[in-house]
Design a protein around this motif. Structure first.
Motif, PDB file in Angstrom:
ATOM      1  N   LYS A 163     -25.232 -48.423  -0.510  1.00  0.00           N
ATOM      2  CA  LYS A 163     -25.669 -48.110   0.848  1.00  0.00           C
ATOM      3  C   LYS A 163     -27.183 -48.077   0.885  1.00  0.00           C
ATOM      4  CE  LYS A 163     -26.417 -43.995   2.318  1.00  0.00           C
ATOM      5  NZ  LYS A 163     -26.209 -42.688   2.970  1.00  0.00           N
TER       6      LYS A 163
ATOM      7  N   LYS B 239     -33.445 -42.898  12.143  1.00  0.00           N
ATOM      8  CA  LYS B 239     -33.012 -42.060  11.025  1.00  0.00           C
ATOM      9  C   LYS B 239     -34.202 -41.430  10.307  1.00  0.00           C
ATOM     10  CE  LYS B 239     -30.060 -41.113   8.984  1.00  0.00           C
ATOM     11  NZ  LYS B 239     -29.217 -39.905   8.919  1.00  0.00           N
TER      12      LYS B 239
ATOM     13  N   PHE C 267     -32.263 -44.897   5.736  1.00  0.00           N
ATOM     14  CA  PHE C 267     -33.579 -44.893   6.384  1.00  0.00           C
ATOM     15  C   PHE C 267     -34.095 -46.313   6.606  1.00  0.00           C
ATOM     16  CE2 PHE C 267     -33.832 -40.761   3.855  1.00  0.00           C
ATOM     17  CZ  PHE C 267     -33.150 -40.077   4.842  1.00  0.00           C
TER      18      PHE C 267
ATOM     19  N   SER D 183     -26.999 -38.706   0.298  1.00  0.00           N
ATOM     20  CA  SER D 183     -26.069 -37.947   1.153  1.00  0.00           C
ATOM     21  C   SER D 183     -24.700 -38.604   1.314  1.00  0.00           C
ATOM     22  CB  SER D 183     -26.636 -37.707   2.557  1.00  0.00           C
ATOM     23  OG  SER D 183     -27.906 -37.120   2.527  1.00  0.00           O
TER      24      SER D 183
HETATM   25  C1  OOG Z   1     -29.669 -39.657   4.236  1.00  0.00           C
HETATM   26  C2  OOG Z   1     -28.854 -40.905   4.403  1.00  0.00           C
HETATM   27  C3  OOG Z   1     -29.449 -41.830   5.438  1.00  0.00           C
HETATM   28  C4  OOG Z   1     -28.959 -43.918   6.813  1.00  0.00           C
HETATM   29  O1  OOG Z   1     -28.103 -44.684   7.235  1.00  0.00           O
HETATM   30  O2  OOG Z   1     -30.133 -43.992   7.169  1.00  0.00           O
HETATM   31  C5  OOG Z   1     -28.519 -42.872   5.840  1.00  0.00           C
HETATM   32  C6  OOG Z   1     -29.404 -38.622   5.288  1.00  0.00           C
HETATM   33  O3  OOG Z   1     -29.825 -38.780   6.430  1.00  0.00           O
HETATM   34  O4  OOG Z   1     -28.803 -37.609   4.952  1.00  0.00           O
HETATM   35  O5  OOG Z   1     -27.400 -42.924   5.424  1.00  0.00           O
END
Ligand code: OOG
Length: 254
Positions: A57, A65, A60, A156
């Motif tokens: 994945k 985001k 950011f 995350s």
């Molecule tokens: C981190 C993961 C960010 C995205 O799609 O930008 C993410 C978070 O925001 O906890 O998955």
């Protein structure tokens, strides 16, 4: 918390017991490189329990985001089979700490990617794409972290749900994408938010993987990153993401 193995073990325990922990960077400063080393050890713990890597994945990749989370660089993490949520599955939120959902674009790798590729190379390496929902669940209290903390925490990641795989379209630079809860739109945006072109996320991932001599394997998936901010999941909700021209995918929370 000074020992890097300890941080990965603590993060693993936080995830498996759905119990938040303090951000390690509050106790000890560590570099982005060390953060990826912690992430690597964290994934190794999962692989030791029999999980397999199903893809990667990016995070950011959109300003929405970055602004929501107060960070300013792209990040990447690993997806495992244990994180898969089947379309129409009913999921129990008690297994998570404070989960959020994001509407995403997913790609499927059709040929091993062993070097940095360009946008023109994509049809040789990617055969399908789909609308997806990513569930994120920071292991840190209050969903707050530095860039190093979130990288260590495998960005995350906790769950992903992929819609029907579809043939690629040449131009996916500005498709409407939305997230709905019980048929009400809670987040909406355009794919342009993802690095101006979601295909660019594949190029970025290929560069990052090549730097680590990592081969992205045939059959693995890539989540390009959310085009919108994330939305807190609530019980008894029909969660759906829709990408224009690529249909819809949904799961339900209990
Ligand atoms: C981190 C993961 C960010 C995205 O799609 O930008 C993410 C978070 O925001 O906890 O998955």
């Amino acid at each position: 918390m000074n020992n890097k193995t300890t941080i990965s073990q603590q993060l693993d325990k936080a995830a498996t017991t759905a119990t938040p922990i303090a951000q390690p960077s509050e106790a000890v400063k560590f570099s982005l490189e060390e953060a990826y080393n912690i992430q690597h050890k964290l994934i190794q713990l999962r692989l030791d329990r029999g999980e397999t890597i199903t893809g990667y994945k990016l995070g950011f990749t959109s300003k929405a985001k970055m602004q929501q989370m107060g960070v300013d660089d792209l990040i990447w993490g690993v997806l495992t089979d244990n994180m898969e949520i089947k379309p129409d599955e009913n999921i129990d939120l008690n297994q998570y700490i404070h989960p959020r959902a994001e509407p995403e674009v997913a790609f499927r790798i059709s040929n091993d990617i062993a070097q940095e590729i360009t946008l023109n190379d994509i049809p040789q390496y990617i055969d399908k794409m789909a609308v997806a929902i990513e569930v994120i669940d920071s292991r840190y209290k209050d969903f707050k972290f530095s860039l190093e903390d979130v990288i260590a925490d495998n960005c995350s990641s906790i769950g992903y749900c992929i819609g029907q795989w579809q043939d690629l379209k040449e131009d996916i630079t500005n498709l409407p994408i939305q997230l709905t809860f019980n048929d009400k739109t809670v987040q909406s945006g355009f794919t342009q938010a993802i690095l101006d072109n979601p295909y660019q996320s594949i190029v970025e991932l290929s560069r990052l993987a090549a730097e680590k001599n990592l081969v992205l394997k045939k059959g693995q998936i890539i989540l390009a990153g959310a085009a919108t901010a994330a939305e807190w999941l609530k019980p008894k909700t029909k969660v759906s993401a829709e990408l224009k021209g690529f249909g819809e995918v949904r799961f339900n929370t209990l």
